[in-house]
Design an enzyme around this catalytic site. Structure first.
Site, PDB file in Angstrom:
ATOM      1  N   SER A  36       0.922  -1.273  -0.112  1.00 22.82           N
ATOM      2  CA  SER A  36      -0.016  -0.136   0.071  1.00 22.82           C
ATOM      3  C   SER A  36       0.831   1.117  -0.175  1.00 22.82           C
ATOM      4  O   SER A  36       0.500   2.224  -0.501  1.00 22.82           O
ATOM      5  CB  SER A  36      -1.075   0.027   0.980  1.00 22.82           C
ATOM      6  OG  SER A  36      -0.238  -0.175   2.319  1.00 22.82           O
ATOM      7  N   SER A 126       7.351   4.804  18.267  1.00 18.95           N
ATOM      8  CA  SER A 126       8.057   5.929  17.809  1.00 18.95           C
ATOM      9  C   SER A 126       8.149   6.794  18.989  1.00 18.95           C
ATOM     10  O   SER A 126       7.415   6.791  19.993  1.00 18.95           O
ATOM     11  CB  SER A 126       6.736   6.361  16.873  1.00 18.95           C
ATOM     12  OG  SER A 126       7.048   7.734  16.816  1.00 18.95           O
ATOM     13  N   TYR A 150      -2.565   8.561  14.655  1.00 21.19           N
ATOM     14  CA  TYR A 150      -1.255   7.762  14.574  1.00 21.19           C
ATOM     15  C   TYR A 150      -0.806   7.464  15.909  1.00 21.19           C
ATOM     16  O   TYR A 150      -0.338   6.014  16.230  1.00 21.19           O
ATOM     17  CB  TYR A 150      -0.290   8.802  13.568  1.00 21.19           C
ATOM     18  CG  TYR A 150       0.919   8.005  13.546  1.00 21.19           C
ATOM     19  CD1 TYR A 150       0.988   6.708  12.822  1.00 21.19           C
ATOM     20  CD2 TYR A 150       2.028   8.574  14.059  1.00 21.19           C
ATOM     21  CE1 TYR A 150       2.491   6.148  12.633  1.00 21.19           C
ATOM     22  CE2 TYR A 150       3.433   7.823  14.006  1.00 21.19           C
ATOM     23  CZ  TYR A 150       3.566   6.708  13.341  1.00 21.19           C
ATOM     24  OH  TYR A 150       4.781   6.000  13.267  1.00 21.19           O
ATOM     25  N   LYS A 154       0.211   3.821  18.193  1.00 21.19           N
ATOM     26  CA  LYS A 154       1.040   3.226  18.603  1.00 21.19           C
ATOM     27  C   LYS A 154       1.210   2.893  20.035  1.00 21.19           C
ATOM     28  O   LYS A 154       1.763   1.795  20.431  1.00 21.19           O
ATOM     29  CB  LYS A 154       2.406   4.346  18.312  1.00 21.19           C
ATOM     30  CG  LYS A 154       2.822   4.466  16.503  1.00 21.19           C
ATOM     31  CD  LYS A 154       3.445   3.234  16.281  1.00 21.19           C
ATOM     32  CE  LYS A 154       3.724   3.321  14.951  1.00 21.19           C
ATOM     33  NZ  LYS A 154       3.899   1.984  14.374  1.00 21.19           N
ATOM     34  N   TYR A 178      11.417   4.763  17.628  1.00 22.13           N
ATOM     35  CA  TYR A 178      12.415   5.370  16.767  1.00 22.13           C
ATOM     36  C   TYR A 178      12.366   6.761  16.892  1.00 22.13           C
ATOM     37  O   TYR A 178      11.153   7.384  17.034  1.00 22.13           O
ATOM     38  CB  TYR A 178      11.782   5.070  15.619  1.00 22.13           C
ATOM     39  CG  TYR A 178      11.837   3.567  14.861  1.00 22.13           C
ATOM     40  CD1 TYR A 178      12.458   2.604  15.704  1.00 22.13           C
ATOM     41  CD2 TYR A 178      11.133   3.228  13.727  1.00 22.13           C
ATOM     42  CE1 TYR A 178      12.056   1.262  15.217  1.00 22.13           C
ATOM     43  CE2 TYR A 178      10.680   2.169  13.338  1.00 22.13           C
ATOM     44  CZ  TYR A 178      11.264   1.172  14.254  1.00 22.13           C
ATOM     45  OH  TYR A 178      11.236  -0.215  13.625  1.00 22.13           O
TER      46      TYR A 178
HETATM   47  P1  NAD Z   1       6.679   2.561   5.255  1.00 21.50           P
HETATM   48  O1  NAD Z   1       5.204   3.052   4.794  1.00 21.50           O
HETATM   49  O2  NAD Z   1       7.695   2.606   4.140  1.00 21.50           O
HETATM   50  O3  NAD Z   1       6.441   1.059   5.438  1.00 21.50           O
HETATM   51  C1  NAD Z   1       5.529   0.488   6.031  1.00 21.50           C
HETATM   52  C2  NAD Z   1       5.190  -0.927   5.000  1.00 21.50           C
HETATM   53  O4  NAD Z   1       4.074  -1.408   5.561  1.00 21.50           O
HETATM   54  C3  NAD Z   1       5.106  -0.500   3.721  1.00 21.50           C
HETATM   55  O5  NAD Z   1       5.547  -1.283   2.777  1.00 21.50           O
HETATM   56  C4  NAD Z   1       3.309  -0.897   3.345  1.00 21.50           C
HETATM   57  O6  NAD Z   1       2.950  -1.009   2.088  1.00 21.50           O
HETATM   58  C5  NAD Z   1       3.145  -1.885   4.538  1.00 21.50           C
HETATM   59  N1  NAD Z   1       1.632  -1.941   5.057  1.00 21.50           N
HETATM   60  C6  NAD Z   1       0.884  -1.000   5.502  1.00 21.50           C
HETATM   61  N2  NAD Z   1      -0.409  -1.517   6.005  1.00 21.50           N
HETATM   62  C7  NAD Z   1      -0.169  -2.958   5.721  1.00 21.50           C
HETATM   63  C8  NAD Z   1      -0.858  -3.864   5.959  1.00 21.50           C
HETATM   64  N3  NAD Z   1      -2.329  -3.943   6.430  1.00 21.50           N
HETATM   65  N4  NAD Z   1      -0.480  -5.086   5.796  1.00 21.50           N
HETATM   66  C9  NAD Z   1       0.499  -5.499   4.910  1.00 21.50           C
HETATM   67  N5  NAD Z   1       1.537  -4.340   4.572  1.00 21.50           N
HETATM   68  C10 NAD Z   1       1.073  -3.186   5.259  1.00 21.50           C
HETATM   69  O7  NAD Z   1       7.028   3.073   6.639  1.00 21.50           O
HETATM   70  P2  NAD Z   1       8.392   2.932   7.303  1.00 21.50           P
HETATM   71  O8  NAD Z   1       8.790   4.496   7.361  1.00 21.50           O
HETATM   72  O9  NAD Z   1       9.134   2.190   6.845  1.00 21.50           O
HETATM   73  O10 NAD Z   1       7.791   2.646   8.838  1.00 21.50           O
HETATM   74  C11 NAD Z   1       7.773   1.590   9.289  1.00 21.50           C
HETATM   75  C12 NAD Z   1       7.275   1.253  10.699  1.00 21.50           C
HETATM   76  O11 NAD Z   1       7.817   2.113  11.488  1.00 21.50           O
HETATM   77  C13 NAD Z   1       5.774   1.984  10.804  1.00 21.50           C
HETATM   78  O12 NAD Z   1       5.004   1.186  11.501  1.00 21.50           O
HETATM   79  C14 NAD Z   1       5.878   3.177  11.217  1.00 21.50           C
HETATM   80  O13 NAD Z   1       4.691   3.850  12.119  1.00 21.50           O
HETATM   81  C15 NAD Z   1       7.094   3.016  11.961  1.00 21.50           C
HETATM   82  N6  NAD Z   1       7.903   4.354  12.201  1.00 21.50           N
HETATM   83  C16 NAD Z   1       8.224   5.247  11.220  1.00 21.50           C
HETATM   84  C17 NAD Z   1       9.089   6.483  11.538  1.00 21.50           C
HETATM   85  C18 NAD Z   1       9.452   7.214  10.351  1.00 21.50           C
HETATM   86  O14 NAD Z   1       9.723   8.444  10.401  1.00 21.50           O
HETATM   87  N7  NAD Z   1       9.646   6.741   9.039  1.00 21.50           N
HETATM   88  C19 NAD Z   1       9.081   6.808  12.795  1.00 21.50           C
HETATM   89  C20 NAD Z   1       8.589   6.298  14.041  1.00 21.50           C
HETATM   90  C21 NAD Z   1       8.041   5.032  13.722  1.00 21.50           C
HETATM   91  N1  UFG Z   2       9.431  20.337   9.100  1.00 18.40           N
HETATM   92  C1  UFG Z   2       9.605  21.474   8.374  1.00 18.40           C
HETATM   93  N2  UFG Z   2       9.213  21.604   6.998  1.00 18.40           N
HETATM   94  C2  UFG Z   2       8.566  20.325   6.329  1.00 18.40           C
HETATM   95  C3  UFG Z   2       8.837  19.321   7.262  1.00 18.40           C
HETATM   96  C4  UFG Z   2       8.903  19.342   8.498  1.00 18.40           C
HETATM   97  O1  UFG Z   2       9.946  22.697   8.692  1.00 18.40           O
HETATM   98  O2  UFG Z   2       8.467  20.462   5.229  1.00 18.40           O
HETATM   99  C5  UFG Z   2       9.967  20.422  10.229  1.00 18.40           C
HETATM  100  C6  UFG Z   2       9.045  20.066  11.337  1.00 18.40           C
HETATM  101  O3  UFG Z   2       8.342  21.309  11.810  1.00 18.40           O
HETATM  102  C7  UFG Z   2       9.820  19.580  12.421  1.00 18.40           C
HETATM  103  C8  UFG Z   2      11.114  18.859  11.795  1.00 18.40           C
HETATM  104  O4  UFG Z   2      11.109  19.433  10.496  1.00 18.40           O
HETATM  105  O5  UFG Z   2      10.373  20.350  13.092  1.00 18.40           O
HETATM  106  C9  UFG Z   2      10.865  17.343  11.590  1.00 18.40           C
HETATM  107  O6  UFG Z   2       9.636  16.929  11.124  1.00 18.40           O
HETATM  108  P1  UFG Z   2       9.311  15.653  10.454  1.00 18.40           P
HETATM  109  O7  UFG Z   2       7.862  15.725   9.842  1.00 18.40           O
HETATM  110  O8  UFG Z   2      10.186  15.260   9.356  1.00 18.40           O
HETATM  111  O9  UFG Z   2       9.247  14.847  11.603  1.00 18.40           O
HETATM  112  P2  UFG Z   2       8.345  14.945  13.053  1.00 18.40           P
HETATM  113  O10 UFG Z   2       9.537  14.926  13.949  1.00 18.40           O
HETATM  114  O11 UFG Z   2       7.520  15.595  12.844  1.00 18.40           O
HETATM  115  O12 UFG Z   2       7.758  13.006  13.013  1.00 18.40           O
HETATM  116  C10 UFG Z   2       8.506  12.294  12.556  1.00 18.40           C
HETATM  117  C11 UFG Z   2       7.405  11.090  12.054  1.00 18.40           C
HETATM  118  C12 UFG Z   2       6.604  10.848  13.173  1.00 18.40           C
HETATM  119  C13 UFG Z   2       7.572  10.131  14.218  1.00 18.40           C
HETATM  120  C14 UFG Z   2       8.582  11.180  14.780  1.00 18.40           C
HETATM  121  C15 UFG Z   2       9.159  10.492  16.004  1.00 18.40           C
HETATM  122  O13 UFG Z   2       6.755  11.940  11.027  1.00 18.40           O
HETATM  123  O14 UFG Z   2       5.755   9.808  12.760  1.00 18.40           O
HETATM  124  O15 UFG Z   2       9.047  11.614  13.702  1.00 18.40           O
HETATM  125  O16 UFG Z   2       9.892   9.467  15.349  1.00 18.40           O
HETATM  126  F1  UFG Z   2       6.365   9.871  15.310  1.00 18.40           F
END
Ligand code: NAD
Ligand code: UFG
Length: 341
Positions: A36, A126, A150, A154, A178
């Site tokens: 997705s 997260s 979201y 979590k 993370y």
């Molecule tokens: P991503 O969207 O790249 O990866 C998630 C994957 O899960 C995708 O490949 C998607 O196709 C798959 N997926 C979603 N719903 C599904 C379902 N119902 N069944 C099977 N597959 C499904 O995201 P990511 O950045 O790799 O994040 C991975 C995990 O880490 C997520 O749970 C996200 O919430 C968590 N996380 C991400 C961040 C970030 O900033 N990237 C920060 C903290 C936590």
């Molecule tokens: N920011 C900008 N401009 C943009 C995007 C972001 O100024 O276009 C700023 C935000 O205000 C923030 C910083 O850049 O100060 C980082 O923003 P991100 O959106 O990259 O990340 P966040 O810290 O808001 O959140 C991310 C993930 C969340 C996760 C969190 C902690 O999106 O899902 O990190 O892991 F929960």
């Protein structure tokens, strides 16, 4: 012991990098993904990088029959659960989709695990579960809160896993919180490939650097931080991926608790403008930006105390800001359309 690890969401950004590190550490990832928010090209690239075939099943974690089929076909020892939706803003617009995908998906997965005798799980949590922390750096025992669907998903999945463990302490549960994952594999072959306009800072900056967007909107210049812009703990995705390998290896240690909650961050905070400057150096391109209104729900500063990860997992981040930006740039410049091209 089987080295087969079920990796839900293994085709995604963090999942694909984790598959590379798992294979390099001698594990055998079995990926399930509904694609997705990803495509199977990332897995082809994992195969290219590792020289190993990646076993994958296309399907949804909410499909119990599908999960049983996979779990019965493969001798699975443990699960890394990445699959879920992750865009904070979208979760406010579509709460039901988020609760269904993230919470229902997790419940169906954990039920299938229990019924198939699999009781080791690493969960992608997260730093968002800390809400707006009162003090810094953030330690694992800080109070938890959520301000959007979201984050609530979590937090709730963490609670579910804690309850599963309290009811049956044969489970081994590791909650990895993370901080801000960025960067890409140093080969430039796998990286972050957002479907839409990127919500996160680094993917957006990278697209400004390749000329896809004219400028970056900096959300807020009046925070109580050294330069007024938001400060975060950016962590290289390869370091993060290695943290998952360490978490699996820790399951085999007898002296650790069976329920672990661990921050994966560097302990170092950088502002938005620090990131802009670092990316300019890596890309050699100017990143135009405009300071605009704060984004709803953002906090000023967030960075981890990563010492517990070192203590229990023997893990610490090794890649600095320059490598994060260099690697993102290599990925972005070599794949301006992501995997689509
Ligand atoms: P991503 O969207 O790249 O990866 C998630 C994957 O899960 C995708 O490949 C998607 O196709 C798959 N997926 C979603 N719903 C599904 C379902 N119902 N069944 C099977 N597959 C499904 O995201 P990511 O950045 O790799 O994040 C991975 C995990 O880490 C997520 O749970 C996200 O919430 C968590 N996380 C991400 C961040 C970030 O900033 N990237 C920060 C903290 C936590
Ligand atoms: N920011 C900008 N401009 C943009 C995007 C972001 O100024 O276009 C700023 C935000 O205000 C923030 C910083 O850049 O100060 C980082 O923003 P991100 O959106 O990259 O990340 P966040 O810290 O808001 O959140 C991310 C993930 C969340 C996760 C969190 C902690 O999106 O899902 O990190 O892991 F929960």
């Amino acid at each position: 012991m089987s080295k087969n690890v079920l990796v839900t969401g293994g085709a995604g950004y963090i999942g694909s990098h984790t598959c590379v590190e798992l294979i390099e550490a001698g594990f055998n990832p079995i990926v399930i993904d509904n694609f997705s928010n990803s495509s199977s090209v990332s897995l082809e690239r994992v195969e290219e990088l590792t020289g190993k075939k990646v076993c994958f099943y296309e399907g949804d974690v909410r499909d119990r029959q599908f999960l049983d089929t996979v779990m019965q076909a493969e001798e699975i020892d443990s699960v890394i659960h990445f699959a879920g939706l992750k865009a904070v803003g979208e979760s406010v617009e579509k709460p039901l989709e988020y609760y269904d995908n993230n919470i229902s998906g997790s419940i169906i997965l954990f039920n299938a695990m229990r019924d198939n005798g699999i009781k080791k799980v690493v969960f992608s949590s997260s730093a968002t579960v800390y809400g707006d922390p009162h003090t810094l750096p953030i330690k694992e025992d800080f109070p938890l809160s959520a301000t959007n669907p979201y984050g609530r998903s979590k937090l709730f999945i963490e609670d579910i896993l804690r309850d599963i463990y309290y009811a049956d302490n044969h489970w081994q549960v590791t909650l990895l919180r993370y901080f801000n994952p960025v960067g890409a594999h140093k080969s430039g072959r796998i990286g972050e490939d957002p479907n839409d306009i990127p919500n996160n800072l680094i993917p957006f900056i990278a697209r400004v650097a390749v000329g896809q967007y004219e400028y970056l909107s900096v959300f807020g210049g009046d925070y109580d931080t050294p330069d007024g812009t938001g400060v975060r703990d950016y962590i290289h995705v390869v370091d993060l991926a290695k943290g998952h390998v360490k978490a699996l290896q820790a399951f085999e240690k007898d002296d650790l608790d069976n329920l672990l909650t661990v921050n994966l961050g560097t302990g170092q905070g950088y502002s938005v403008l620090d990131m802009v400057k670092a990316f300019e150096q890596s890309s050699g391109n100017e990143i135009a930006y405009k300071i605009v209104e704060r984004r709803a729900g953002d906090i000023a500063t967030c960075y981890a105390d990563p010492s517990y990860a070192k203590e229990v997992l023997g893990w610490q981040a090794e890649r600095g800001l320059r490598e994060m930006c260099d690697d993102t740039w290599r990925w972005q410049s070599q794949n301006p359309q992501g995997y689509a091209a």
